[in-house]
Write a protein that holds these residues in place. Structure first.
Motif, PDB file in Angstrom:
ATOM      1  N   PHE A 322      47.974  -0.373  28.164  1.00  0.00           N
ATOM      2  CA  PHE A 322      49.346  -0.777  28.451  1.00  0.00           C
ATOM      3  C   PHE A 322      50.259   0.441  28.551  1.00  0.00           C
ATOM      4  N   ASN A 323      50.066   1.392  27.670  1.00  0.00           N
ATOM      5  CA  ASN A 323      50.911   2.582  27.717  1.00  0.00           C
ATOM      6  C   ASN A 323      50.629   3.433  28.954  1.00  0.00           C
ATOM      7  N   GLU A 324      49.374   3.436  29.412  1.00  0.00           N
ATOM      8  CA  GLU A 324      49.068   4.133  30.663  1.00  0.00           C
ATOM      9  C   GLU A 324      49.839   3.511  31.821  1.00  0.00           C
ATOM     10  N   TYR A 325      49.874   2.186  31.830  1.00  0.00           N
ATOM     11  CA  TYR A 325      50.633   1.468  32.861  1.00  0.00           C
ATOM     12  C   TYR A 325      52.119   1.830  32.793  1.00  0.00           C
ATOM     13  N   LEU A 326      52.683   1.813  31.590  1.00  0.00           N
ATOM     14  CA  LEU A 326      54.104   2.112  31.431  1.00  0.00           C
ATOM     15  C   LEU A 326      54.425   3.541  31.850  1.00  0.00           C
ATOM     16  N   GLU A 327      53.571   4.471  31.468  1.00  0.00           N
ATOM     17  CA  GLU A 327      53.811   5.871  31.824  1.00  0.00           C
ATOM     18  C   GLU A 327      53.722   6.074  33.332  1.00  0.00           C
ATOM     19  N   GLU A 328      52.743   5.418  33.959  1.00  0.00           N
ATOM     20  CA  GLU A 328      52.552   5.598  35.396  1.00  0.00           C
ATOM     21  C   GLU A 328      53.697   5.013  36.205  1.00  0.00           C
ATOM     22  N   TRP A 329      54.147   3.807  35.823  1.00  0.00           N
ATOM     23  CA  TRP A 329      55.107   3.098  36.660  1.00  0.00           C
ATOM     24  C   TRP A 329      56.549   3.215  36.183  1.00  0.00           C
ATOM     25  N   LEU A 330      56.752   3.457  34.884  1.00  0.00           N
ATOM     26  CA  LEU A 330      58.118   3.526  34.361  1.00  0.00           C
ATOM     27  C   LEU A 330      58.440   4.858  33.694  1.00  0.00           C
ATOM     28  N   GLY A 331      57.417   5.693  33.537  1.00  0.00           N
ATOM     29  CA  GLY A 331      57.651   6.999  32.936  1.00  0.00           C
ATOM     30  C   GLY A 331      57.989   6.946  31.469  1.00  0.00           C
ATOM     31  N   SER A 332      57.534   5.896  30.773  1.00  0.00           N
ATOM     32  CA  SER A 332      57.853   5.755  29.358  1.00  0.00           C
ATOM     33  C   SER A 332      56.828   4.832  28.709  1.00  0.00           C
ATOM     34  N   SER A 333      56.955   4.630  27.411  1.00  0.00           N
ATOM     35  CA  SER A 333      56.121   3.673  26.689  1.00  0.00           C
ATOM     36  C   SER A 333      57.000   2.941  25.687  1.00  0.00           C
ATOM     37  N   TYR A 334      56.504   1.815  25.171  1.00  0.00           N
ATOM     38  CA  TYR A 334      57.295   1.048  24.217  1.00  0.00           C
ATOM     39  C   TYR A 334      57.375   1.779  22.879  1.00  0.00           C
ATOM     40  N   PRO A 335      58.555   1.838  22.274  1.00  0.00           N
ATOM     41  CA  PRO A 335      58.647   2.422  20.934  1.00  0.00           C
ATOM     42  C   PRO A 335      58.122   1.462  19.873  1.00  0.00           C
ATOM     43  N   GLU A 336      58.153   0.151  20.170  1.00  0.00           N
ATOM     44  CA  GLU A 336      57.692  -0.836  19.193  1.00  0.00           C
ATOM     45  C   GLU A 336      56.176  -1.025  19.292  1.00  0.00           C
ATOM     46  N   LEU A 337      55.642  -1.710  18.299  1.00  0.00           N
ATOM     47  CA  LEU A 337      54.259  -2.138  18.373  1.00  0.00           C
ATOM     48  C   LEU A 337      54.156  -3.234  19.430  1.00  0.00           C
ATOM     49  N   LEU A 338      52.997  -3.368  20.028  1.00  0.00           N
ATOM     50  CA  LEU A 338      52.783  -4.421  21.015  1.00  0.00           C
ATOM     51  C   LEU A 338      52.102  -5.640  20.409  1.00  0.00           C
ATOM     52  N   PHE A 339      51.238  -5.391  19.447  1.00  0.00           N
ATOM     53  CA  PHE A 339      50.385  -6.432  18.875  1.00  0.00           C
ATOM     54  C   PHE A 339      50.113  -6.007  17.439  1.00  0.00           C
ATOM     55  N   TYR A 340      50.255  -6.938  16.501  1.00  0.00           N
ATOM     56  CA  TYR A 340      50.009  -6.554  15.108  1.00  0.00           C
ATOM     57  C   TYR A 340      49.265  -7.654  14.368  1.00  0.00           C
ATOM     58  N   PRO A 341      48.144  -7.251  13.699  1.00  0.00           N
ATOM     59  CA  PRO A 341      47.498  -5.936  13.780  1.00  0.00           C
ATOM     60  C   PRO A 341      46.924  -5.689  15.170  1.00  0.00           C
ATOM     61  N   ARG A 342      46.389  -4.503  15.395  1.00  0.00           N
ATOM     62  CA  ARG A 342      45.828  -4.204  16.712  1.00  0.00           C
ATOM     63  C   ARG A 342      44.730  -5.207  17.039  1.00  0.00           C
ATOM     64  N   PRO A 343      44.558  -5.554  18.302  1.00  0.00           N
ATOM     65  CA  PRO A 343      43.522  -6.523  18.686  1.00  0.00           C
ATOM     66  C   PRO A 343      42.149  -6.143  18.150  1.00  0.00           C
ATOM     67  N   GLY A 344      41.505  -7.107  17.512  1.00  0.00           N
ATOM     68  CA  GLY A 344      40.180  -6.859  16.958  1.00  0.00           C
ATOM     69  C   GLY A 344      40.189  -6.351  15.539  1.00  0.00           C
ATOM     70  N   GLU A 345      41.370  -5.977  15.023  1.00  0.00           N
ATOM     71  CA  GLU A 345      41.473  -5.500  13.649  1.00  0.00           C
ATOM     72  C   GLU A 345      41.937  -6.626  12.736  1.00  0.00           C
ATOM     73  N   THR A 346      41.528  -6.572  11.493  1.00  0.00           N
ATOM     74  CA  THR A 346      42.027  -7.496  10.482  1.00  0.00           C
ATOM     75  C   THR A 346      42.609  -6.678   9.345  1.00  0.00           C
ATOM     76  N   LEU A 347      43.594  -7.243   8.677  1.00  0.00           N
ATOM     77  CA  LEU A 347      44.262  -6.536   7.588  1.00  0.00           C
ATOM     78  C   LEU A 347      44.130  -7.308   6.291  1.00  0.00           C
ATOM     79  N   GLU A 348      43.966  -6.576   5.214  1.00  0.00           N
ATOM     80  CA  GLU A 348      44.000  -7.192   3.895  1.00  0.00           C
ATOM     81  C   GLU A 348      45.450  -7.443   3.520  1.00  0.00           C
ATOM     82  N   ARG A 349      45.733  -8.609   3.000  1.00  0.00           N
ATOM     83  CA  ARG A 349      47.111  -8.917   2.605  1.00  0.00           C
ATOM     84  C   ARG A 349      47.471  -8.194   1.329  1.00  0.00           C
TER      85      ARG A 349
END
Length: 349
Positions: A322-349
């Motif tokens: 996603f950040n590659e797309y943003l950099e290529e087409w908009l010259g920037s990336s999101y400062p926020e997280l996109l997905f939490y936790p990251r896809p495929g990751e699990t977090l202990e509460r």
């Protein structure tokens, strides 16, 4: 669907060309090109106009941009643009503020076009375009129309090809999956216990990424304003999804990991949720509203695919993609997280 009647050649700054277009609402609109003064009466244009290189033609914007999309507003250079109100505020869209801009065109989503047409003169050229559609074919038609009315056909076509490459990446692995190979999911909108069906917005994005929407098995669920389904909390507990996703405003809930974890804890602390499979296995996620509700939906779909089918997408890194797309087409990336936790990751509460 949008289309252009007749052929538009290259348009120079000192040349006016009269064209007739059919916009996404099925309305016929006559325009004099080039469009040099454009008002954005709704959000949804924050990526396509800068991508086409015409963001500097915007003279006023919906209040929704600085409120919900501050980073996009900054990227586009619209921080100081006058506001024309927000469709869902008490005062709605401010037509007087639009008239003060003397625009060549007013861009709006199809659901608000009739309201503006009743209050603005024909000379303001209200045009309905929709870039929040999970169906890439329909989005592509809108991109093509935007490319034509702004004389940016080549850029539009190149961008469409790029989006299709992302969509093909996911579909190549998921289109042949059987029902048994698709884990069940519940996807919640901004409202508690409100979800989308498989053919609507976020629900369609996730369902086309290798998952199975639980509401497909439901009978007679009450529908609310935009085709969403309202669930009884007990129904969700009984049907026990394997994955849960919650759409959030990124600037409020995904600004950093601390805020994201706090919001995630609030979500899973609902009564009875400790017994849900998704909670017990750590498969509960928050996602940036623009992943499933923007022109970049194919990239948003990659995040869901990584969750549902990690063995099919071992090398896929959705955030980096996603950040590659943003950099290529908009010259920037999101400062926020996109997905939490990251896809495929699990977090202990």
């Amino acid at each position: 669907m949008g289309s252009l009647s007749g052929c538009v050649g290259e348009i120079t700054d000192d040349e006016e060309t009269d064209v007739t277009v059919t916009d996404t609402a099925g309305r016929t609109v006559s325009l004099s090109l080039p469009l040099d003064r454009v008002v954005l009466a709704r959000i949804g244009f924050e990526e396509i106009l800068p991508i086409l290189g015409v963001g500097d033609r915007v003279t006023a914007i919906s209040e929704g941009y600085p409120r919900y999309l501050p980073h996009h507003t900054e990227i586009a250079g619209w921080e100081d643009a006058p506001s024309v109100g927000f469709a869902f505020d008490e005062g709605g869209i401010n037509t007087e503020a639009i008239l003060n801009q003397d625009p060549d065109a007013v861009l709006v989503s199809p659901d608000f076009v009739d309201e503006l047409r009743e209050t603005l003169p024909d000379s303001n050229h209200v045009i309905a375009l929709d870039f929040d559609n999970p169906d890439l074919d329909e989005t592509a038609e809108n991109i093509e129309l935007a490319g034509e009315i702004f004389d940016r056909e080549q850029q539009a076509e190149s961008f469409i090809e790029n989006l299709r490459s992302y969509q093909d990446l996911i579909q190549a692995e998921t289109k042949g999956l059987s029902r048994e190979e698709k884990p069940t999911f519940y996807l919640e909108t901004f409202d508690e216990y409100v979800t989308f069906g498989t053919e609507n917005l976020d629900g369609k994005v996730a369902a086309n990424a290798g998952g199975y929407n639980l509401v497909e098995d439901a009978e007679s669920l009450p529908q609310v304003e935009f085709g969403e389904y309202e669930l009884n909390p007990e129904w969700l507990l009984e049907n026990d999804p394997e994955f849960i996703f919650r759409r959030v405003y990124a600037n409020e809930s995904l600004a950093d990991e601390e805020k994201a974890q706090r919001r995630l804890n609030e979500l899973i602390d609902r009564p009875g949720w400790e017994n849900l499979t998704a909670v017990q296995e750590g498969n509960v996620y928050l996602f940036h509203e623009r992943l499933a509700f923007s022109i970049a939906t194919p990239l948003g779909r990659a995040h869901f695919a990584k969750c549902f089918q990690p063995e099919l997408f071992t090398d896929l890194q959705p955030r980096e993609l996603f950040n590659e797309y943003l950099e290529e087409w908009l010259g920037s990336s999101y400062p926020e997280l996109l997905f939490y936790p990251r896809p495929g990751e699990t977090l202990e509460r």
